[in-house]
Design a protein around this motif. Structure first.
Motif, PDB file in Angstrom:
ATOM      1  N   LEU A  55       0.814  -1.213   0.000  1.00 51.35           N
ATOM      2  CA  LEU A  55       0.000   0.000   0.000  1.00 51.35           C
ATOM      3  C   LEU A  55       0.846   1.261   0.000  1.00 51.35           C
ATOM      4  O   LEU A  55       0.458   2.292  -0.553  1.00 51.35           O
ATOM      5  CB  LEU A  55      -0.938   0.007   1.220  1.00 51.35           C
ATOM      6  N   HIS A  56       2.022   1.196   0.650  1.00 49.78           N
ATOM      7  CA  HIS A  56       2.876   2.370   0.784  1.00 49.78           C
ATOM      8  C   HIS A  56       4.004   2.411  -0.246  1.00 49.78           C
ATOM      9  O   HIS A  56       4.817   3.329  -0.224  1.00 49.78           O
ATOM     10  CB  HIS A  56       3.470   2.425   2.198  1.00 49.78           C
ATOM     11  N   PHE A  57       4.053   1.420  -1.107  1.00 43.20           N
ATOM     12  CA  PHE A  57       5.067   1.388  -2.168  1.00 43.20           C
ATOM     13  C   PHE A  57       4.604   2.320  -3.288  1.00 43.20           C
ATOM     14  O   PHE A  57       3.549   2.110  -3.890  1.00 43.20           O
ATOM     15  CB  PHE A  57       5.218  -0.046  -2.684  1.00 43.20           C
ATOM     16  N   SER A  58       5.366   3.373  -3.570  1.00 40.83           N
ATOM     17  CA  SER A  58       4.936   4.364  -4.555  1.00 40.83           C
ATOM     18  C   SER A  58       6.050   4.668  -5.545  1.00 40.83           C
ATOM     19  O   SER A  58       7.226   4.659  -5.192  1.00 40.83           O
ATOM     20  CB  SER A  58       4.500   5.656  -3.860  1.00 40.83           C
ATOM     21  N   CYS A  59       5.659   4.914  -6.773  1.00 38.27           N
ATOM     22  CA  CYS A  59       6.606   5.180  -7.845  1.00 38.27           C
ATOM     23  C   CYS A  59       6.298   6.534  -8.489  1.00 38.27           C
ATOM     24  O   CYS A  59       5.288   7.170  -8.212  1.00 38.27           O
ATOM     25  CB  CYS A  59       6.530   4.079  -8.902  1.00 38.27           C
TER      26      CYS A  59
ATOM     27  N   VAL B 140       1.223   1.534 -12.279  1.00 34.24           N
ATOM     28  CA  VAL B 140       2.692   1.578 -12.197  1.00 34.24           C
ATOM     29  C   VAL B 140       3.162   1.040 -10.860  1.00 34.24           C
ATOM     30  O   VAL B 140       4.114   0.255 -10.784  1.00 34.24           O
ATOM     31  CB  VAL B 140       3.206   3.022 -12.417  1.00 34.24           C
ATOM     32  N   ASN B 141       2.487   1.451  -9.783  1.00 33.13           N
ATOM     33  CA  ASN B 141       2.861   0.968  -8.450  1.00 33.13           C
ATOM     34  C   ASN B 141       2.728  -0.552  -8.349  1.00 33.13           C
ATOM     35  O   ASN B 141       3.618  -1.221  -7.809  1.00 33.13           O
ATOM     36  CB  ASN B 141       1.994   1.642  -7.388  1.00 33.13           C
ATOM     37  N   LEU B 142       1.627  -1.097  -8.849  1.00 35.18           N
ATOM     38  CA  LEU B 142       1.410  -2.540  -8.788  1.00 35.18           C
ATOM     39  C   LEU B 142       2.432  -3.292  -9.636  1.00 35.18           C
ATOM     40  O   LEU B 142       2.981  -4.314  -9.217  1.00 35.18           O
ATOM     41  CB  LEU B 142      -0.007  -2.884  -9.244  1.00 35.18           C
ATOM     42  N   PHE B 143       2.676  -2.767 -10.855  1.00 35.20           N
ATOM     43  CA  PHE B 143       3.631  -3.410 -11.748  1.00 35.20           C
ATOM     44  C   PHE B 143       5.017  -3.444 -11.122  1.00 35.20           C
ATOM     45  O   PHE B 143       5.694  -4.482 -11.131  1.00 35.20           O
ATOM     46  CB  PHE B 143       3.667  -2.666 -13.089  1.00 35.20           C
ATOM     47  N   CYS B 144       5.453  -2.322 -10.576  1.00 35.50           N
ATOM     48  CA  CYS B 144       6.793  -2.230 -10.000  1.00 35.50           C
ATOM     49  C   CYS B 144       6.900  -3.012  -8.693  1.00 35.50           C
ATOM     50  O   CYS B 144       7.949  -3.595  -8.396  1.00 35.50           O
ATOM     51  CB  CYS B 144       7.173  -0.768  -9.774  1.00 35.50           C
ATOM     52  N   TYR B 145       5.817  -3.018  -7.921  1.00 42.61           N
ATOM     53  CA  TYR B 145       5.877  -3.785  -6.669  1.00 42.61           C
ATOM     54  C   TYR B 145       5.997  -5.276  -6.955  1.00 42.61           C
ATOM     55  O   TYR B 145       6.746  -5.982  -6.278  1.00 42.61           O
ATOM     56  CB  TYR B 145       4.639  -3.523  -5.812  1.00 42.61           C
TER      57      TYR B 145
ATOM     58  N   ALA C 251      16.420   2.389  -0.103  1.00 41.61           N
ATOM     59  CA  ALA C 251      15.282   3.308  -0.030  1.00 41.61           C
ATOM     60  C   ALA C 251      14.657   3.539  -1.400  1.00 41.61           C
ATOM     61  O   ALA C 251      13.458   3.788  -1.512  1.00 41.61           O
ATOM     62  CB  ALA C 251      15.715   4.631   0.583  1.00 41.61           C
ATOM     63  N   ILE C 252      15.473   3.439  -2.459  1.00 43.18           N
ATOM     64  CA  ILE C 252      14.996   3.674  -3.819  1.00 43.18           C
ATOM     65  C   ILE C 252      15.140   2.394  -4.632  1.00 43.18           C
ATOM     66  O   ILE C 252      16.191   1.740  -4.602  1.00 43.18           O
ATOM     67  CB  ILE C 252      15.786   4.805  -4.511  1.00 43.18           C
ATOM     68  N   TYR C 253      14.089   2.028  -5.354  1.00 45.07           N
ATOM     69  CA  TYR C 253      14.136   0.887  -6.267  1.00 45.07           C
ATOM     70  C   TYR C 253      13.912   1.392  -7.679  1.00 45.07           C
ATOM     71  O   TYR C 253      12.928   2.100  -7.955  1.00 45.07           O
ATOM     72  CB  TYR C 253      13.063  -0.146  -5.900  1.00 45.07           C
ATOM     73  N   MET C 254      14.837   1.060  -8.575  1.00 47.68           N
ATOM     74  CA  MET C 254      14.731   1.469  -9.972  1.00 47.68           C
ATOM     75  C   MET C 254      13.967   0.390 -10.729  1.00 47.68           C
ATOM     76  O   MET C 254      14.438  -0.735 -10.874  1.00 47.68           O
ATOM     77  CB  MET C 254      16.111   1.693 -10.580  1.00 47.68           C
ATOM     78  N   CYS C 255      12.773   0.755 -11.187  1.00 47.60           N
ATOM     79  CA  CYS C 255      11.868  -0.215 -11.798  1.00 47.60           C
ATOM     80  C   CYS C 255      11.875  -0.084 -13.318  1.00 47.60           C
ATOM     81  O   CYS C 255      11.804   1.026 -13.857  1.00 47.60           O
ATOM     82  CB  CYS C 255      10.451   0.010 -11.259  1.00 47.60           C
ATOM     83  N   ASP C 256      11.954  -1.210 -13.990  1.00 47.13           N
ATOM     84  CA  ASP C 256      11.896  -1.249 -15.444  1.00 47.13           C
ATOM     85  C   ASP C 256      10.430  -1.391 -15.878  1.00 47.13           C
ATOM     86  O   ASP C 256       9.832  -2.451 -15.722  1.00 47.13           O
ATOM     87  CB  ASP C 256      12.730  -2.420 -15.966  1.00 47.13           C
TER      88      ASP C 256
ATOM     89  N   MET D 212       9.783   4.452  -4.264  1.00 50.87           N
ATOM     90  CA  MET D 212      10.152   4.605  -2.860  1.00 50.87           C
ATOM     91  C   MET D 212       9.754   3.341  -2.087  1.00 50.87           C
ATOM     92  O   MET D 212       8.592   2.914  -2.140  1.00 50.87           O
ATOM     93  CB  MET D 212       9.445   5.814  -2.251  1.00 50.87           C
ATOM     94  N   VAL D 213      10.711   2.768  -1.378  1.00 52.30           N
ATOM     95  CA  VAL D 213      10.459   1.568  -0.570  1.00 52.30           C
ATOM     96  C   VAL D 213      10.191   2.017   0.868  1.00 52.30           C
ATOM     97  O   VAL D 213      11.067   2.620   1.502  1.00 52.30           O
ATOM     98  CB  VAL D 213      11.653   0.604  -0.608  1.00 52.30           C
ATOM     99  N   PRO D 214       9.013   1.742   1.399  1.00 52.18           N
ATOM    100  CA  PRO D 214       8.697   2.208   2.757  1.00 52.18           C
ATOM    101  C   PRO D 214       9.452   1.422   3.825  1.00 52.18           C
ATOM    102  O   PRO D 214       9.676   0.222   3.683  1.00 52.18           O
ATOM    103  CB  PRO D 214       7.185   1.960   2.867  1.00 52.18           C
ATOM    104  N   GLU D 215       9.871   2.127   4.862  1.00 49.85           N
ATOM    105  CA  GLU D 215      10.505   1.520   6.045  1.00 49.85           C
ATOM    106  C   GLU D 215      11.650   0.588   5.644  1.00 49.85           C
ATOM    107  O   GLU D 215      11.769  -0.542   6.137  1.00 49.85           O
ATOM    108  CB  GLU D 215       9.453   0.759   6.863  1.00 49.85           C
ATOM    109  N   HIS D 216      12.505   1.062   4.758  1.00 55.01           N
ATOM    110  CA  HIS D 216      13.580   0.217   4.244  1.00 55.01           C
ATOM    111  C   HIS D 216      14.578  -0.191   5.330  1.00 55.01           C
ATOM    112  O   HIS D 216      15.114  -1.299   5.306  1.00 55.01           O
ATOM    113  CB  HIS D 216      14.313   0.937   3.110  1.00 55.01           C
ATOM    114  N   PHE D 217      14.822   0.694   6.299  1.00 60.44           N
ATOM    115  CA  PHE D 217      15.791   0.371   7.352  1.00 60.44           C
ATOM    116  C   PHE D 217      15.265  -0.748   8.260  1.00 60.44           C
ATOM    117  O   PHE D 217      15.999  -1.671   8.624  1.00 60.44           O
ATOM    118  CB  PHE D 217      16.106   1.616   8.185  1.00 60.44           C
ATOM    119  N   GLU D 218      13.977  -0.690   8.609  1.00 61.86           N
ATOM    120  CA  GLU D 218      13.377  -1.749   9.424  1.00 61.86           C
ATOM    121  C   GLU D 218      13.434  -3.088   8.691  1.00 61.86           C
ATOM    122  O   GLU D 218      13.696  -4.129   9.302  1.00 61.86           O
ATOM    123  CB  GLU D 218      11.929  -1.407   9.756  1.00 61.86           C
ATOM    124  N   LYS D 219      13.194  -3.048   7.393  1.00 61.79           N
ATOM    125  CA  LYS D 219      13.219  -4.281   6.604  1.00 61.79           C
ATOM    126  C   LYS D 219      14.630  -4.858   6.530  1.00 61.79           C
ATOM    127  O   LYS D 219      14.813  -6.081   6.524  1.00 61.79           O
ATOM    128  CB  LYS D 219      12.668  -4.021   5.202  1.00 61.79           C
ATOM    129  N   THR D 220      15.632  -4.004   6.470  1.00 60.08           N
ATOM    130  CA  THR D 220      17.020  -4.476   6.484  1.00 60.08           C
ATOM    131  C   THR D 220      17.333  -5.188   7.788  1.00 60.08           C
ATOM    132  O   THR D 220      17.946  -6.269   7.800  1.00 60.08           O
ATOM    133  CB  THR D 220      17.988  -3.296   6.278  1.00 60.08           C
TER     134      THR D 220
END
Length: 205
Positions: A49-53, A60-65, A143-148, A162-170
């Motif tokens: 839900l919080h993944f945004s491009c 676009v958000n669904l495709f990239c996620y 924090a940033i994902y480059m999507c094709d 933008m990847v949400p809460e990337h530090f927590e996920k790491t």
């Protein structure tokens, strides 16, 4: 299957014949599953839900996620836990059907060999899961994902997401790697304990 078989099977799964095996069951069944079930949902539950491009469009958000997460970490780790449990479950089902008592498993060579094989198979499955986790998720969530998105829109090929809460996920990724390493060490230590008991270095329970 009679109630006696079911009871013997459940007792075997919850109380393996070795001390380290019992600790492994406690660690595996309690801490690891609690960590995944409770904290995993808190960290990854609303990720999609919080993944945004850019541009911030639903398609676009669904495709990239879907490109970013071919499989969600919760599903992967849940499958890992289930698959790793299978060898031990098969052994204890066999022991229940043959009416083998837990204290007799380390007394007869054939039973001991079968049990060691199930532990060794757990190690192999954990190592394979460890390797797959590296291939799927790596060791760090950026924090940033480059999507094709070339297949979605020919106007542009690469977009930033933008990847949400990337530090927590790491942190969570490192914790799951650590759990896998600990369970492998426990399995190796269990084989060592069995060998010591068979050689008489340690007394049987």
């Amino acid at each position: 299957m009679s109630p006696n078989y079911i009871r013997s099977f459940s007792e075997g799964c919850l109380r393996p014949p070795t001390v380290i095996g019992q600790f492994h069951t406690l660690f595996f069944g309690s801490i690891r599953m609690f960590f995944l079930g409770v904290l995993g949902f808190a960290v990854y539950g609303n990720e999609a839900l919080h993944f945004s491009c850019d541009p911030d469009k639903r398609e676009v958000n669904l495709f990239c996620y879907n490109q970013f997460r071919p499989i969600t970490p919760q599903v992967f780790w849940a499958l890992q836990l289930v698959i790793v449990l299978v060898p031990g479950a098969f052994f204890h089902l066999y022991a229940a059907c043959k009416s083998i008592k837990q204290e007799d498993i380390l007394q007869k060579s054939s039973y001991t060999g079968f049990y060691i094989f199930s532990v060794f198979l757990r190690i192999v499955l954990e190592v394979v899961a460890f390797w797959l986790q590296i291939q799927l998720f790596g060791f760090k969530v950026n924090a940033i994902y480059m999507c094709d998105v070339g297949a979605l829109d020919k106007k542009f090929n690469i977009t930033r997401c933008m990847v949400p809460e990337h530090f927590e996920k790491t942190i969570f990724l490192i914790a799951m790697y650590t759990f896998t390493v600990i369970t492998v060490i426990l399995c190796v230590a269990e084989i060592f304990e069995i060998s010591c008991r068979r050689l008489g270095i340690l007394k049987n329970q």
